[in-house]
Design a protein around this motif. Sequence first.
Motif, PDB file in Angstrom:
ATOM      1  N   VAL A  37       0.840  -1.209   0.000  1.00 47.31           N
ATOM      2  CA  VAL A  37       0.000   0.000   0.000  1.00 47.31           C
ATOM      3  C   VAL A  37       0.871   1.253   0.000  1.00 47.31           C
ATOM      4  O   VAL A  37       0.607   2.216  -0.735  1.00 47.31           O
ATOM      5  CB  VAL A  37      -0.950   0.004   1.210  1.00 47.31           C
ATOM      6  CG1 VAL A  37      -1.661   1.355   1.332  1.00 47.31           C
ATOM      7  CG2 VAL A  37      -1.978  -1.124   1.093  1.00 47.31           C
ATOM      8  N   ASP A  38       1.927   1.247   0.792  1.00 44.01           N
ATOM      9  CA  ASP A  38       2.842   2.398   0.844  1.00 44.01           C
ATOM     10  C   ASP A  38       3.497   2.629  -0.511  1.00 44.01           C
ATOM     11  O   ASP A  38       3.658   3.783  -0.943  1.00 44.01           O
ATOM     12  CB  ASP A  38       3.918   2.166   1.907  1.00 44.01           C
ATOM     13  CG  ASP A  38       3.370   2.251   3.319  1.00 44.01           C
ATOM     14  OD1 ASP A  38       2.258   2.783   3.492  1.00 44.01           O
ATOM     15  OD2 ASP A  38       4.054   1.782   4.244  1.00 44.01           O
TER      16      ASP A  38
ATOM     17  N   LYS B 155      -7.235   2.021  -6.897  1.00 41.52           N
ATOM     18  CA  LYS B 155      -8.041   1.917  -5.684  1.00 41.52           C
ATOM     19  C   LYS B 155      -8.049   0.483  -5.148  1.00 41.52           C
ATOM     20  O   LYS B 155      -8.395   0.244  -3.992  1.00 41.52           O
ATOM     21  CB  LYS B 155      -9.478   2.392  -5.954  1.00 41.52           C
ATOM     22  CG  LYS B 155      -9.590   3.896  -6.200  1.00 41.52           C
ATOM     23  CD  LYS B 155     -11.032   4.298  -6.447  1.00 41.52           C
ATOM     24  CE  LYS B 155     -11.137   5.809  -6.676  1.00 41.52           C
ATOM     25  NZ  LYS B 155     -12.532   6.235  -6.943  1.00 41.52           N
ATOM     26  N   TYR B 156      -7.662  -0.457  -6.016  1.00 40.71           N
ATOM     27  CA  TYR B 156      -7.586  -1.855  -5.611  1.00 40.71           C
ATOM     28  C   TYR B 156      -6.188  -2.155  -5.080  1.00 40.71           C
ATOM     29  O   TYR B 156      -5.261  -1.369  -5.250  1.00 40.71           O
ATOM     30  CB  TYR B 156      -7.921  -2.758  -6.798  1.00 40.71           C
ATOM     31  CG  TYR B 156      -9.344  -2.610  -7.282  1.00 40.71           C
ATOM     32  CD1 TYR B 156     -10.361  -3.369  -6.731  1.00 40.71           C
ATOM     33  CD2 TYR B 156      -9.669  -1.691  -8.282  1.00 40.71           C
ATOM     34  CE1 TYR B 156     -11.675  -3.238  -7.169  1.00 40.71           C
ATOM     35  CE2 TYR B 156     -10.974  -1.547  -8.728  1.00 40.71           C
ATOM     36  CZ  TYR B 156     -11.974  -2.323  -8.170  1.00 40.71           C
ATOM     37  OH  TYR B 156     -13.265  -2.176  -8.599  1.00 40.71           O
ATOM     38  N   HIS B 157      -6.055  -3.321  -4.434  1.00 45.71           N
ATOM     39  CA  HIS B 157      -4.779  -3.642  -3.792  1.00 45.71           C
ATOM     40  C   HIS B 157      -3.850  -4.340  -4.771  1.00 45.71           C
ATOM     41  O   HIS B 157      -3.989  -5.532  -5.048  1.00 45.71           O
ATOM     42  CB  HIS B 157      -5.008  -4.526  -2.560  1.00 45.71           C
ATOM     43  CG  HIS B 157      -3.816  -4.560  -1.659  1.00 45.71           C
ATOM     44  ND1 HIS B 157      -3.903  -4.361  -0.290  1.00 45.71           N
ATOM     45  CD2 HIS B 157      -2.494  -4.729  -1.919  1.00 45.71           C
ATOM     46  CE1 HIS B 157      -2.694  -4.435   0.233  1.00 45.71           C
ATOM     47  NE2 HIS B 157      -1.832  -4.660  -0.739  1.00 45.71           N
ATOM     48  N   LEU B 158      -2.896  -3.596  -5.288  1.00 45.33           N
ATOM     49  CA  LEU B 158      -1.871  -4.122  -6.185  1.00 45.33           C
ATOM     50  C   LEU B 158      -0.780  -4.798  -5.354  1.00 45.33           C
ATOM     51  O   LEU B 158      -0.363  -4.273  -4.332  1.00 45.33           O
ATOM     52  CB  LEU B 158      -1.282  -2.980  -7.017  1.00 45.33           C
ATOM     53  CG  LEU B 158      -2.284  -2.317  -7.958  1.00 45.33           C
ATOM     54  CD1 LEU B 158      -1.897  -0.872  -8.242  1.00 45.33           C
ATOM     55  CD2 LEU B 158      -2.392  -3.098  -9.257  1.00 45.33           C
ATOM     56  N   ASN B 159      -0.300  -5.947  -5.818  1.00 43.89           N
ATOM     57  CA  ASN B 159       0.646  -6.702  -4.996  1.00 43.89           C
ATOM     58  C   ASN B 159       2.070  -6.682  -5.544  1.00 43.89           C
ATOM     59  O   ASN B 159       2.416  -5.884  -6.424  1.00 43.89           O
ATOM     60  CB  ASN B 159       0.144  -8.137  -4.794  1.00 43.89           C
ATOM     61  CG  ASN B 159       0.137  -8.937  -6.091  1.00 43.89           C
ATOM     62  OD1 ASN B 159       0.712  -8.534  -7.106  1.00 43.89           O
ATOM     63  ND2 ASN B 159      -0.518 -10.084  -6.070  1.00 43.89           N
TER      64      ASN B 159
ATOM     65  N   LEU C 187      11.357   4.998  -4.686  1.00 39.44           N
ATOM     66  CA  LEU C 187      10.456   3.941  -5.125  1.00 39.44           C
ATOM     67  C   LEU C 187      11.167   2.585  -5.147  1.00 39.44           C
ATOM     68  O   LEU C 187      10.594   1.572  -4.737  1.00 39.44           O
ATOM     69  CB  LEU C 187       9.921   4.281  -6.519  1.00 39.44           C
ATOM     70  CG  LEU C 187       8.473   3.887  -6.837  1.00 39.44           C
ATOM     71  CD1 LEU C 187       7.512   4.460  -5.825  1.00 39.44           C
ATOM     72  CD2 LEU C 187       8.105   4.305  -8.242  1.00 39.44           C
ATOM     73  N   TYR C 188      12.402   2.581  -5.619  1.00 40.15           N
ATOM     74  CA  TYR C 188      13.167   1.325  -5.663  1.00 40.15           C
ATOM     75  C   TYR C 188      13.463   0.828  -4.250  1.00 40.15           C
ATOM     76  O   TYR C 188      13.390  -0.376  -3.979  1.00 40.15           O
ATOM     77  CB  TYR C 188      14.472   1.517  -6.424  1.00 40.15           C
ATOM     78  CG  TYR C 188      15.189   0.214  -6.696  1.00 40.15           C
ATOM     79  CD1 TYR C 188      14.941  -0.503  -7.868  1.00 40.15           C
ATOM     80  CD2 TYR C 188      16.088  -0.326  -5.773  1.00 40.15           C
ATOM     81  CE1 TYR C 188      15.595  -1.714  -8.121  1.00 40.15           C
ATOM     82  CE2 TYR C 188      16.728  -1.532  -6.018  1.00 40.15           C
ATOM     83  CZ  TYR C 188      16.477  -2.214  -7.186  1.00 40.15           C
ATOM     84  OH  TYR C 188      17.115  -3.413  -7.423  1.00 40.15           O
ATOM     85  N   LYS C 189      13.771   1.738  -3.347  1.00 42.00           N
ATOM     86  CA  LYS C 189      14.041   1.345  -1.958  1.00 42.00           C
ATOM     87  C   LYS C 189      12.797   0.725  -1.319  1.00 42.00           C
ATOM     88  O   LYS C 189      12.896  -0.231  -0.540  1.00 42.00           O
ATOM     89  CB  LYS C 189      14.501   2.562  -1.158  1.00 42.00           C
ATOM     90  CG  LYS C 189      15.875   3.086  -1.586  1.00 42.00           C
ATOM     91  CD  LYS C 189      16.235   4.363  -0.843  1.00 42.00           C
ATOM     92  CE  LYS C 189      17.566   4.913  -1.336  1.00 42.00           C
ATOM     93  NZ  LYS C 189      17.900   6.212  -0.680  1.00 42.00           N
ATOM     94  N   MET C 190      11.628   1.240  -1.665  1.00 42.91           N
ATOM     95  CA  MET C 190      10.388   0.678  -1.143  1.00 42.91           C
ATOM     96  C   MET C 190      10.136  -0.706  -1.736  1.00 42.91           C
ATOM     97  O   MET C 190       9.663  -1.619  -1.045  1.00 42.91           O
ATOM     98  CB  MET C 190       9.222   1.614  -1.441  1.00 42.91           C
ATOM     99  CG  MET C 190       9.337   2.969  -0.763  1.00 42.91           C
ATOM    100  SD  MET C 190       7.937   4.046  -1.100  1.00 42.91           S
ATOM    101  CE  MET C 190       6.698   3.306  -0.052  1.00 42.91           C
ATOM    102  N   TYR C 191      10.463  -0.852  -3.003  1.00 44.03           N
ATOM    103  CA  TYR C 191      10.369  -2.170  -3.644  1.00 44.03           C
ATOM    104  C   TYR C 191      11.247  -3.185  -2.925  1.00 44.03           C
ATOM    105  O   TYR C 191      10.830  -4.330  -2.696  1.00 44.03           O
ATOM    106  CB  TYR C 191      10.765  -2.062  -5.113  1.00 44.03           C
ATOM    107  CG  TYR C 191      11.378  -3.307  -5.695  1.00 44.03           C
ATOM    108  CD1 TYR C 191      10.601  -4.447  -5.957  1.00 44.03           C
ATOM    109  CD2 TYR C 191      12.750  -3.369  -5.970  1.00 44.03           C
ATOM    110  CE1 TYR C 191      11.192  -5.596  -6.482  1.00 44.03           C
ATOM    111  CE2 TYR C 191      13.328  -4.509  -6.493  1.00 44.03           C
ATOM    112  CZ  TYR C 191      12.545  -5.622  -6.740  1.00 44.03           C
ATOM    113  OH  TYR C 191      13.117  -6.764  -7.252  1.00 44.03           O
TER     114      TYR C 191
END
Length: 220
Positions: free
Chosen positions: A50-51, A112-116, A135-139
């Motif tokens: 989600v983040d 709006k849906y939960h992408l995984n 973004l890469y660090k979050m990945y």
Amino acid sequence: MSLLEGNDVPHFRFFSKQVQACVEKYGSLSKEELTEIQRSQVDGLTALEVDFKKALIHSKWYKPALDTFFDYLILERRNLLCSRPFFREPSSSFKNGLMDALKNRNADKVVKYHLNFHFILLIIKRLNVPKNSELYKMYKKVLDTRQELMLMNLPLVISRARIFYSKTPKSHMSFMDLVQVGAGGLLATIDKFYGRYRTVWRSVVRYRISGDHIKDYSDT
């Protein structure tokens, strides 16, 4: 009788090292402590996804990312049903709006849906997101949490494979084939489990692993 056949041995050595690492890390913990760790991993993974989505929406990658996703489904795969592995959603969501949003390339509705994890991985690879970007660090956090959850449940995968192998006539599938099928079932559960952690989580994992064993065993 040995469970392992010729080519299985090196693969099993790899898995056994992973299991040994898991035992060393979690072996001394109580059932209650293990449950809490599992809860934090399952809920933590979905929270990280989600983040990532929120960060993506507010980044310069938002439009390119969704265009890339739509192109992959509509132009490359030519099948919107191929979108299912990319969402942590029940099948009802696809019937009640998600398919139409994908068909119409409506990015604002889709997010709006939960992408995984699979969506995240596709975007990171297809857009060559820089490793020094936020973004890469979050990945990487998503990836590490997913791998940790996989590692913690490898003993269950091997146990279910051993039980299935011992109870069925030998076929085209070796013991390690069953282990690998079980690992795939575990990952599918990790990526598709909907909602917050519940005590039935491991039951869902066992059900998915056993179902995949039966399916693949029956495919002669």
